[in-house]
Scaffold this active site. Structure first.
Site, PDB file in Angstrom:
ATOM      1  N   ARG A 178     137.373  55.113  48.394  1.00 29.58           N
ATOM      2  CA  ARG A 178     137.136  56.524  48.773  1.00 29.58           C
ATOM      3  C   ARG A 178     136.706  56.209  50.390  1.00 29.58           C
ATOM      4  O   ARG A 178     136.547  57.329  51.178  1.00 29.58           O
ATOM      5  CB  ARG A 178     136.441  57.336  47.572  1.00 29.58           C
ATOM      6  N   ARG A 205     129.269  64.716  54.350  1.00 27.28           N
ATOM      7  CA  ARG A 205     129.877  63.466  54.620  1.00 27.28           C
ATOM      8  C   ARG A 205     130.884  64.321  56.308  1.00 27.28           C
ATOM      9  O   ARG A 205     130.378  65.642  56.361  1.00 27.28           O
ATOM     10  CB  ARG A 205     130.483  62.721  53.375  1.00 27.28           C
ATOM     11  N   ARG A 261     125.497  53.441  42.942  1.00 28.63           N
ATOM     12  CA  ARG A 261     126.094  54.756  41.845  1.00 28.63           C
ATOM     13  C   ARG A 261     126.659  53.697  41.360  1.00 28.63           C
ATOM     14  O   ARG A 261     126.423  54.078  39.753  1.00 28.63           O
ATOM     15  CB  ARG A 261     126.937  55.432  43.043  1.00 28.63           C
TER      16      ARG A 261
HETATM   17  N1  ATP Z   1     143.262  59.364  37.998  1.00 31.70           N
HETATM   18  C1  ATP Z   1     142.902  58.722  39.125  1.00 31.70           C
HETATM   19  N2  ATP Z   1     143.397  57.825  39.820  1.00 31.70           N
HETATM   20  C2  ATP Z   1     143.580  56.517  40.573  1.00 31.70           C
HETATM   21  N3  ATP Z   1     142.368  57.694  41.466  1.00 31.70           N
HETATM   22  C3  ATP Z   1     141.973  58.898  41.665  1.00 31.70           C
HETATM   23  C4  ATP Z   1     141.862  59.413  40.681  1.00 31.70           C
HETATM   24  N4  ATP Z   1     140.848  60.206  40.259  1.00 31.70           N
HETATM   25  C5  ATP Z   1     140.125  60.218  41.567  1.00 31.70           C
HETATM   26  N5  ATP Z   1     140.701  58.873  42.324  1.00 31.70           N
HETATM   27  C6  ATP Z   1     140.575  58.540  43.465  1.00 31.70           C
HETATM   28  O1  ATP Z   1     139.009  58.592  42.743  1.00 31.70           O
HETATM   29  C7  ATP Z   1     138.770  59.169  43.672  1.00 31.70           C
HETATM   30  C8  ATP Z   1     137.146  59.963  43.144  1.00 31.70           C
HETATM   31  O2  ATP Z   1     137.317  60.516  43.561  1.00 31.70           O
HETATM   32  P1  ATP Z   1     136.419  62.097  42.840  1.00 31.70           P
HETATM   33  O3  ATP Z   1     135.679  61.588  44.943  1.00 31.70           O
HETATM   34  O4  ATP Z   1     136.974  63.065  42.926  1.00 31.70           O
HETATM   35  O5  ATP Z   1     135.361  61.673  42.226  1.00 31.70           O
HETATM   36  P2  ATP Z   1     134.060  62.255  42.110  1.00 31.70           P
HETATM   37  O6  ATP Z   1     133.471  61.715  40.491  1.00 31.70           O
HETATM   38  O7  ATP Z   1     133.593  62.834  42.473  1.00 31.70           O
HETATM   39  O8  ATP Z   1     132.703  61.400  42.769  1.00 31.70           O
HETATM   40  P3  ATP Z   1     131.115  61.888  42.903  1.00 31.70           P
HETATM   41  O9  ATP Z   1     129.882  62.376  42.170  1.00 31.70           O
HETATM   42  O10 ATP Z   1     130.966  61.183  43.732  1.00 31.70           O
HETATM   43  O11 ATP Z   1     131.455  63.126  43.814  1.00 31.70           O
HETATM   44  C9  ATP Z   1     138.662  59.822  45.448  1.00 31.70           C
HETATM   45  O12 ATP Z   1     139.509  58.876  45.883  1.00 31.70           O
HETATM   46  C10 ATP Z   1     139.266  60.309  44.857  1.00 31.70           C
HETATM   47  O13 ATP Z   1     141.108  60.341  45.578  1.00 31.70           O
HETATM   48  N1  LIG Z   2     121.665  67.591  38.954  1.00 28.37           N
HETATM   49  C1  LIG Z   2     122.597  67.437  39.692  1.00 28.37           C
HETATM   50  N2  LIG Z   2     124.172  66.745  39.344  1.00 28.37           N
HETATM   51  C2  LIG Z   2     124.393  66.910  41.402  1.00 28.37           C
HETATM   52  C3  LIG Z   2     124.570  68.556  42.058  1.00 28.37           C
HETATM   53  N3  LIG Z   2     125.049  68.390  42.540  1.00 28.37           N
HETATM   54  C4  LIG Z   2     125.978  67.382  42.427  1.00 28.37           C
HETATM   55  N4  LIG Z   2     125.819  66.049  41.558  1.00 28.37           N
HETATM   56  C5  LIG Z   2     125.828  64.976  41.191  1.00 28.37           C
HETATM   57  O1  LIG Z   2     125.022  64.388  41.700  1.00 28.37           O
HETATM   58  C6  LIG Z   2     126.586  62.741  42.024  1.00 28.37           C
HETATM   59  C7  LIG Z   2     126.770  62.482  43.466  1.00 28.37           C
HETATM   60  O2  LIG Z   2     127.240  63.248  44.445  1.00 28.37           O
HETATM   61  P1  LIG Z   2     127.916  63.336  46.029  1.00 28.37           P
HETATM   62  O3  LIG Z   2     128.249  64.271  46.383  1.00 28.37           O
HETATM   63  O4  LIG Z   2     126.664  62.961  46.594  1.00 28.37           O
HETATM   64  O5  LIG Z   2     128.523  62.451  45.386  1.00 28.37           O
HETATM   65  C8  LIG Z   2     127.276  63.404  41.380  1.00 28.37           C
HETATM   66  O6  LIG Z   2     127.680  63.088  40.110  1.00 28.37           O
HETATM   67  C9  LIG Z   2     127.920  64.765  41.043  1.00 28.37           C
HETATM   68  O7  LIG Z   2     127.891  65.420  40.146  1.00 28.37           O
HETATM   69  C10 LIG Z   2     123.264  69.321  40.667  1.00 28.37           C
HETATM   70  O8  LIG Z   2     123.410  70.020  42.168  1.00 28.37           O
HETATM   71  N5  LIG Z   2     122.768  68.990  39.875  1.00 28.37           N
END
Ligand code: ATP
Ligand SMILES: Nc1nc2c(ncn2[C@@H]2O[C@H](COP(=O)(O)O)[C@@H](O)[C@H]2O)c(=O)[nH]1
Length: 391
Positions: free
Chosen positions: A269, A176, A280
């Site tokens: 996001r 991204r 998703r």
């Molecule tokens: N408690 C919260 N309240 C509102 N918004 C939130 C909260 N926590 C995270 N966010 C927002 O939600 C969005 C998704 O958060 P984040 O990217 O950390 O999710 P993730 O679980 O890591 O997703 P992915 O698995 O796709 O990587 C972001 O824009 C973040 O700023």
């Molecule tokens: N099994 C695994 N899952 C992974 C790994 N790294 C990330 N993730 C999961 O993929 C989704 C999507 O991530 P995104 O960055 O494309 O939004 C998220 O649930 C991550 O936790 C991995 O090494 N192994």
């Protein structure tokens, strides 16, 4: 491929105590006999960063073979000594290296090696670096896409930079905007990742939302090598795989306050297309169900209000002000002296230090206790203890 028996040979067999090679030559080698095979472990100081080389002599055919070698390999140092531990592994001590880099296990018939040998139909050995102690347990954080895992992890690593390190996963998805290779992910081609999976470089991997994601053993070990506690952000399939792996971790599942809120966050996001968002969200429903599997997750955390969720995460991890200070190295500093010999009594390896070393008095012996080992190839071997006897 047949070869002559190597020229510089220092025997180390069941009947013959290990001998440290003290020649002026820059090439060195030890031999270990196990059953019908002789394992040659050799290196050279003169070629920088050269890995230690392994050859296997099949005593029945009289031919030297080059085995397939798994695991991160030790770089050749100023020589090594070796001792047979059991019929599964050989201990290799690199000379003039710090504790952190000196203790290695050459696995020749462990369950992992047996499995790979059977799978590949070839001669296989595996390296595993030995670590004193166990280190702190890694943390696996799972939860549906958009729930806020990354946000929570970023907060944790910002507040406790010297305590935590992120396991940088590999993925075949496209980066991204603002995502950096090697920082957020190792972005990779599918063919390359599939080859690395075949080569046992991954602790776990899964097909997630149509792309391959995986945690390499190296990613986890790089964090513990830096003396930090490893955080893995992986999906539920990955969490399941890690649960049954030798990596003992704490498993945390992050839930959204509601499905509607999850959808809002994912849309806000702004990183996915509508089609990807739908995929998703569909997977999120399945993950929320799978997370209920008894014994899979140790803690469930609802990410409603971010700050209170973060405080709860810190409570689970029992963090306080002291964790903000740089962590002290837990390893005892010990340099395997240039001149030494080793012997073994039960599960203890005794390192007898030579007389011409500054790092140890003439009568110093170090005891490496291997009775509580954990792990092993394709990762590190943990749980060693090191003590000193001054007589
Ligand atoms: N408690 C919260 N309240 C509102 N918004 C939130 C909260 N926590 C995270 N966010 C927002 O939600 C969005 C998704 O958060 P984040 O990217 O950390 O999710 P993730 O679980 O890591 O997703 P992915 O698995 O796709 O990587 C972001 O824009 C973040 O700023
Ligand atoms: N099994 C695994 N899952 C992974 C790994 N790294 C990330 N993730 C999961 O993929 C989704 C999507 O991530 P995104 O960055 O494309 O939004 C998220 O649930 C991550 O936790 C991995 O090494 N192994």
């Amino acid at each position: 491929m047949g070869e002559e028996v190597p020229e510089f040979v220092f025997c180390n067999t069941e009947n013959c105590p290990p001998v440290v090679h003290d020649s002026e030559s820059q090439g060195y080698e030890t031999l270990t006999i196990i059953g019908d095979k002789v394992y040659s472990v050799g290196g050279s100081e003169s070629i920088p960063n050269m890995s230690i080389n392994i050859k296997v002599l099949d005593k029945q055919t009289g031919k030297w073979l080059e085995p397939i070698v798994f695991g991160a390999k030790p770089v050749a140092s100023k020589g090594h000594s070796s001792i047979l531990l059991d019929n599964e592994r050989v201990l290799i001590l690199l000379r003039d290296s710090s504790t952190y880099n000196s203790i290695w296990f050459l696995e020749v018939d462990t369950p992992f090696v047996k499995q790979k040998r059977k799978q590949l139909g070839a001669e296989v050995v595996a390296w595993s670096k030995g670590l004193i102690g166990y280190g702190s347990k890694p943390i696996v954080i799972s939860g549906p896409s958009g729930v806020g895992k990354g946000t929570l992890i970023t907060k944790l690593m910002t507040e406790f930079p010297s305590t935590f390190g992120f396991s940088v996963s590999h993925t075949t998805r496209a980066p991204r905007d603002k995502e950096m290779n090697g920082v957020h992910y190792h972005f990779t081609e599918r063919n390359k990742m599939e080859k690395d999976i075949q080569d046992a470089k991954f602790l776990e991997y899964a097909l997630v939302h149509g792309n391959l994601y995986g945690t390499s053993i190296e990613a986890v070990e790089a964090v513990s090598d830096a003396g930090k506690r490893c955080i893995l952000d992986i999906d539920v399939q990955g969490a399941r795989s890690v649960r049954v792996s030798p990596l003992e971790a704490i498993f945390i599942f992050v839930c959204p306050p509601s499905f509607e809120e999850l959808e809002l966050r994912l849309r806000a996001r702004g990183t996915e297309t509508e089609e990807q968002i739908q995929k998703r969200l569909g997977n999120a429903r399945a993950e929320l169900e799978q997370a209920k599997t008894p014994g899979l997750f140790d803690h469930m955390l609802v990410n409603d209000e971010l700050e209170s969720c973060y405080q709860n995460l810190k409570k689970i991890l029992v963090l306080d002000e002291n964790d903000k200070a740089p962590s002290q190295p837990s390893m005892k500093s010990f340099i395997v002296p240039f001149s030494h010999s080793i012997s073994k009594v039960d599960q203890k390896v005794i390192i007898h230090c030579g007389t011409n070393e500054l790092s140890a008095s003439p009568s110093t012996k170090f005891i490496l206790d291997l009775s509580s080992l954990e792990g092993g190839a394709p990762g590190r071997t943990r749980g060693l203890t090191l003590s000193t006897i001054n007589s």
